[in-house]
Scaffold this active site. Structure first.
Site, mmCIF file in Angstrom:
data_model
loop_
_atom_site.group_PDB
_atom_site.id
_atom_site.type_symbol
_atom_site.label_atom_id
_atom_site.label_comp_id
_atom_site.label_asym_id
_atom_site.label_seq_id
_atom_site.Cartn_x
_atom_site.Cartn_y
_atom_site.Cartn_z
ATOM 1 N N HIS A 191 38.976 42.689 39.903
ATOM 2 C CA HIS A 191 40.093 41.741 40.075
ATOM 3 C C HIS A 191 40.411 41.099 38.709
ATOM 4 O O HIS A 191 41.697 40.951 38.658
ATOM 5 C CB HIS A 191 39.526 40.460 41.156
ATOM 6 N N GLU A 192 39.427 40.771 38.144
ATOM 7 C CA GLU A 192 39.845 40.257 36.813
ATOM 8 C C GLU A 192 40.603 41.277 35.908
ATOM 9 O O GLU A 192 41.765 40.804 35.252
ATOM 10 C CB GLU A 192 38.643 39.790 35.945
ATOM 11 N N ASP B 133 41.183 46.331 48.231
ATOM 12 C CA ASP B 133 41.112 44.875 47.682
ATOM 13 C C ASP B 133 42.373 44.263 48.023
ATOM 14 O O ASP B 133 43.469 45.196 47.436
ATOM 15 C CB ASP B 133 40.670 44.740 46.145
ATOM 16 N N CYS C 182 38.331 48.709 45.025
ATOM 17 C CA CYS C 182 37.034 48.362 44.113
ATOM 18 C C CYS C 182 36.570 49.570 43.400
ATOM 19 O O CYS C 182 36.789 50.871 43.856
ATOM 20 C CB CYS C 182 36.075 48.201 45.397
#
Length: 150
Positions: A89-90, A55, A48
């Site tokens: 994440h993206e 993550d 993160c």
């Protein structure tokens, strides 16, 4: 064909960032036909960018090669380079797709990033490049909708 490969069959040191990682390709042995290749990375990890906490994601990458195919060991080392990389994440999902497109120039590529919950919300990210050639079979990802994803 494989003489230019620097990592396959060699002991290599892990890359400390995706920018430094090398993705190798080899000539497509079947340029005369369109076919799909799937890479699945069920234990992908990154950090993160805000908290530094790990993550986790299950990545599914499908592509139709053009002139080159992606060498799997170099892909594995590229994926491992995200373990100490902080990004949302993206960003991670799309960054992986763009890098594979840059290195292998496929006819078509699709990535599904099925991220495990952060703050109780799973985030799934999908990116597609090009048009899937007619007649190419791409099965469902097999990744279940979130119910503990396991």
């Amino acid at each position: 064909m494989t003489k230019k490969l620097k990592m396959l069959g060699q002991k290599v040191i892990n890359f400390d960032s995706p920018d430094k990682a090398v993705i190798e390709t080899v000539p497509n042995p079947h340029k005369d036909v369109d076919y799909a290749v799937r890479f699945t990375c069920p234990e992908f990890t990154s950090l993160c960018p805000v908290t530094g906490q790990p993550d986790f994601a299950h990545l599914v990458i499908d592509y139709v090669p053009a002139k080159a195919i992606i060498e799997s060991k170099s892909l594995k080392l590229f994926m491992m380079s995200f373990r100490n990389h902080g990004a949302f994440h993206e960003d991670c999902t799309v960054m992986i797709a763009k890098r594979l497109i840059k290195e292998a120039a496929p006819k078509w590529l699709c990535i599904g990033g099925y991220w495990y919950p952060r703050g109780g919300i799973p985030i799934d990210v999908f990116y597609q490049y090009g048009k899937l050639p007619e007649g190419v079979i791409v099965p469902e990802s097999g990744v279940p909708v979130y119910r503990g994803r396991g």
